[in-house]
Design a protein around this motif. Structure first.
Motif, PDB file in Angstrom:
ATOM      1  N   VAL A   1       0.838  -1.202   0.000  1.00 34.15           N
ATOM      2  CA  VAL A   1       0.000   0.000   0.000  1.00 34.15           C
ATOM      3  C   VAL A   1       0.874   1.253   0.000  1.00 34.15           C
ATOM      4  O   VAL A   1       0.615   2.206  -0.738  1.00 34.15           O
ATOM      5  CB  VAL A   1      -0.963  -0.002   1.207  1.00 34.15           C
ATOM      6  N   LEU A   2       1.934   1.247   0.806  1.00 33.92           N
ATOM      7  CA  LEU A   2       2.844   2.391   0.879  1.00 33.92           C
ATOM      8  C   LEU A   2       3.513   2.657  -0.465  1.00 33.92           C
ATOM      9  O   LEU A   2       3.536   3.801  -0.939  1.00 33.92           O
ATOM     10  CB  LEU A   2       3.905   2.162   1.956  1.00 33.92           C
ATOM     11  N   ILE A   3       4.028   1.622  -1.091  1.00 31.88           N
ATOM     12  CA  ILE A   3       4.705   1.786  -2.384  1.00 31.88           C
ATOM     13  C   ILE A   3       3.713   2.246  -3.448  1.00 31.88           C
ATOM     14  O   ILE A   3       4.026   3.120  -4.259  1.00 31.88           O
ATOM     15  CB  ILE A   3       5.411   0.478  -2.809  1.00 31.88           C
ATOM     16  N   SER A   4       2.525   1.698  -3.433  1.00 31.96           N
ATOM     17  CA  SER A   4       1.503   2.123  -4.389  1.00 31.96           C
ATOM     18  C   SER A   4       1.143   3.589  -4.184  1.00 31.96           C
ATOM     19  O   SER A   4       0.984   4.341  -5.156  1.00 31.96           O
ATOM     20  CB  SER A   4       0.245   1.275  -4.262  1.00 31.96           C
ATOM     21  N   ARG A   5       1.038   4.009  -2.943  1.00 31.86           N
ATOM     22  CA  ARG A   5       0.718   5.409  -2.651  1.00 31.86           C
ATOM     23  C   ARG A   5       1.844   6.324  -3.108  1.00 31.86           C
ATOM     24  O   ARG A   5       1.601   7.381  -3.697  1.00 31.86           O
ATOM     25  CB  ARG A   5       0.443   5.577  -1.157  1.00 31.86           C
TER      26      ARG A   5
ATOM     27  N   GLY B   1      10.128  -4.939   5.846  1.00 31.52           N
ATOM     28  CA  GLY B   1       8.884  -5.096   5.096  1.00 31.52           C
ATOM     29  C   GLY B   1       8.784  -4.113   3.950  1.00 31.52           C
ATOM     30  O   GLY B   1       8.347  -4.456   2.845  1.00 31.52           O
ATOM     31  N   ILE B   2       9.206  -2.876   4.192  1.00 30.04           N
ATOM     32  CA  ILE B   2       9.193  -1.865   3.139  1.00 30.04           C
ATOM     33  C   ILE B   2      10.201  -2.226   2.057  1.00 30.04           C
ATOM     34  O   ILE B   2       9.937  -2.058   0.858  1.00 30.04           O
ATOM     35  CB  ILE B   2       9.475  -0.473   3.727  1.00 30.04           C
ATOM     36  N   MET B   3      11.352  -2.729   2.462  1.00 25.66           N
ATOM     37  CA  MET B   3      12.355  -3.142   1.473  1.00 25.66           C
ATOM     38  C   MET B   3      11.806  -4.255   0.577  1.00 25.66           C
ATOM     39  O   MET B   3      12.043  -4.267  -0.623  1.00 25.66           O
ATOM     40  CB  MET B   3      13.646  -3.597   2.165  1.00 25.66           C
ATOM     41  N   GLU B   4      11.070  -5.177   1.163  1.00 22.48           N
ATOM     42  CA  GLU B   4      10.463  -6.248   0.367  1.00 22.48           C
ATOM     43  C   GLU B   4       9.420  -5.666  -0.581  1.00 22.48           C
ATOM     44  O   GLU B   4       9.312  -6.079  -1.732  1.00 22.48           O
ATOM     45  CB  GLU B   4       9.842  -7.308   1.278  1.00 22.48           C
ATOM     46  N   GLY B   5       8.659  -4.689  -0.099  1.00 22.32           N
ATOM     47  CA  GLY B   5       7.691  -4.025  -0.972  1.00 22.32           C
ATOM     48  C   GLY B   5       8.365  -3.313  -2.130  1.00 22.32           C
ATOM     49  O   GLY B   5       7.880  -3.351  -3.259  1.00 22.32           O
ATOM     50  N   LEU B   6       9.499  -2.673  -1.861  1.00 25.34           N
ATOM     51  CA  LEU B   6      10.248  -2.014  -2.925  1.00 25.34           C
ATOM     52  C   LEU B   6      10.805  -3.034  -3.916  1.00 25.34           C
ATOM     53  O   LEU B   6      10.808  -2.806  -5.126  1.00 25.34           O
ATOM     54  CB  LEU B   6      11.386  -1.179  -2.340  1.00 25.34           C
ATOM     55  N   ARG B   7      11.271  -4.166  -3.387  1.00 25.70           N
ATOM     56  CA  ARG B   7      11.799  -5.210  -4.271  1.00 25.70           C
ATOM     57  C   ARG B   7      10.707  -5.745  -5.196  1.00 25.70           C
ATOM     58  O   ARG B   7      10.925  -5.909  -6.395  1.00 25.70           O
ATOM     59  CB  ARG B   7      12.380  -6.358  -3.452  1.00 25.70           C
ATOM     60  N   ARG B   8       9.545  -5.978  -4.645  1.00 20.84           N
ATOM     61  CA  ARG B   8       8.449  -6.527  -5.445  1.00 20.84           C
ATOM     62  C   ARG B   8       7.861  -5.515  -6.420  1.00 20.84           C
ATOM     63  O   ARG B   8       7.246  -5.907  -7.403  1.00 20.84           O
ATOM     64  CB  ARG B   8       7.339  -7.040  -4.529  1.00 20.84           C
ATOM     65  N   ASN B   9       8.019  -4.243  -6.125  1.00 15.46           N
ATOM     66  CA  ASN B   9       7.438  -3.204  -6.975  1.00 15.46           C
ATOM     67  C   ASN B   9       8.510  -2.326  -7.603  1.00 15.46           C
ATOM     68  O   ASN B   9       8.325  -1.127  -7.777  1.00 15.46           O
ATOM     69  CB  ASN B   9       6.468  -2.341  -6.157  1.00 15.46           C
ATOM     70  N   GLY B  10       9.628  -2.947  -7.964  1.00 14.96           N
ATOM     71  CA  GLY B  10      10.737  -2.219  -8.551  1.00 14.96           C
ATOM     72  C   GLY B  10      10.403  -1.560  -9.871  1.00 14.96           C
ATOM     73  O   GLY B  10      11.081  -0.623 -10.294  1.00 14.96           O
ATOM     74  N   ASP B  11       9.337  -2.006 -10.520  1.00 16.32           N
ATOM     75  CA  ASP B  11       8.930  -1.376 -11.777  1.00 16.32           C
ATOM     76  C   ASP B  11       8.234  -0.040 -11.539  1.00 16.32           C
ATOM     77  O   ASP B  11       8.170   0.794 -12.431  1.00 16.32           O
ATOM     78  CB  ASP B  11       8.019  -2.311 -12.565  1.00 16.32           C
ATOM     79  N   LYS B  12       7.727   0.188 -10.326  1.00 14.62           N
ATOM     80  CA  LYS B  12       7.042   1.438  -9.996  1.00 14.62           C
ATOM     81  C   LYS B  12       7.981   2.434  -9.315  1.00 14.62           C
ATOM     82  O   LYS B  12       7.988   3.612  -9.649  1.00 14.62           O
ATOM     83  CB  LYS B  12       5.865   1.176  -9.054  1.00 14.62           C
ATOM     84  N   VAL B  13       8.696   1.956  -8.317  1.00 15.74           N
ATOM     85  CA  VAL B  13       9.571   2.820  -7.514  1.00 15.74           C
ATOM     86  C   VAL B  13      10.905   2.112  -7.351  1.00 15.74           C
ATOM     87  O   VAL B  13      10.957   0.963  -6.931  1.00 15.74           O
ATOM     88  CB  VAL B  13       8.956   3.096  -6.118  1.00 15.74           C
ATOM     89  N   ARG B  14      11.993   2.807  -7.695  1.00 13.40           N
ATOM     90  CA  ARG B  14      13.310   2.186  -7.543  1.00 13.40           C
ATOM     91  C   ARG B  14      13.944   2.625  -6.226  1.00 13.40           C
ATOM     92  O   ARG B  14      13.656   3.704  -5.709  1.00 13.40           O
ATOM     93  CB  ARG B  14      14.216   2.520  -8.722  1.00 13.40           C
ATOM     94  N   PHE B  15      14.797   1.781  -5.694  1.00 14.01           N
ATOM     95  CA  PHE B  15      15.492   2.055  -4.441  1.00 14.01           C
ATOM     96  C   PHE B  15      16.961   2.310  -4.727  1.00 14.01           C
ATOM     97  O   PHE B  15      17.598   1.545  -5.454  1.00 14.01           O
ATOM     98  CB  PHE B  15      15.354   0.859  -3.484  1.00 14.01           C
ATOM     99  N   VAL B  16      17.485   3.395  -4.160  1.00 12.34           N
ATOM    100  CA  VAL B  16      18.896   3.730  -4.300  1.00 12.34           C
ATOM    101  C   VAL B  16      19.534   3.625  -2.916  1.00 12.34           C
ATOM    102  O   VAL B  16      19.134   4.325  -1.978  1.00 12.34           O
ATOM    103  CB  VAL B  16      19.091   5.150  -4.874  1.00 12.34           C
ATOM    104  N   LEU B  17      20.500   2.741  -2.796  1.00 10.61           N
ATOM    105  CA  LEU B  17      21.198   2.523  -1.533  1.00 10.61           C
ATOM    106  C   LEU B  17      22.175   3.665  -1.264  1.00 10.61           C
ATOM    107  O   LEU B  17      22.939   4.055  -2.135  1.00 10.61           O
ATOM    108  CB  LEU B  17      21.968   1.197  -1.590  1.00 10.61           C
TER     109      LEU B  17
END
Length: 84
Positions: free
Chosen positions: A8-12, A31-47
């Motif tokens: 829900v957070l990543i979608s928002r 949990g948020i990291m897993e959400g980012l991993r699963r939704n990498g096509d929507k929001v990318r994560f930069v370490l």
């Protein structure tokens, strides 16, 4: 399986136009990291190498592009967190 908070957070974030999240993984946001991993096509994560750099990087990203970015706070239960 129902919607997870991370999904829900990543979608928002994606709905708000955020396409990049800068941050440092930690126990409290797994949990948020897993959400980012699963939704990498929507929001990318930069370490980032230090958690204090994430807000600066997100601000620079937003100012130099027409895109929105967000810093992600890391949360950790390790004793080393006492120094910050």
């Amino acid at each position: 399986m129902g919607e997870t908070t991370a999904r829900v957070l990543i979608s928002r974030l994606a709905d708000w136009g955020v396409d990049t999240v800068f941050g440092l993984p930690g126990d409290g946001i797994n949990g948020i990291m897993e959400g980012l991993r699963r939704n990498g096509d929507k929001v990318r994560f930069v370490l980032v190498h230090h958690e204090e750099a994430a807000p600066f990087m997100a601000t620079a990203h937003a100012k130099t592009t027409t895109r929105r970015a967000s810093p992600a706070a890391s949360a950790c239960s390790a004793p080393s967190r006492a120094r910050t």
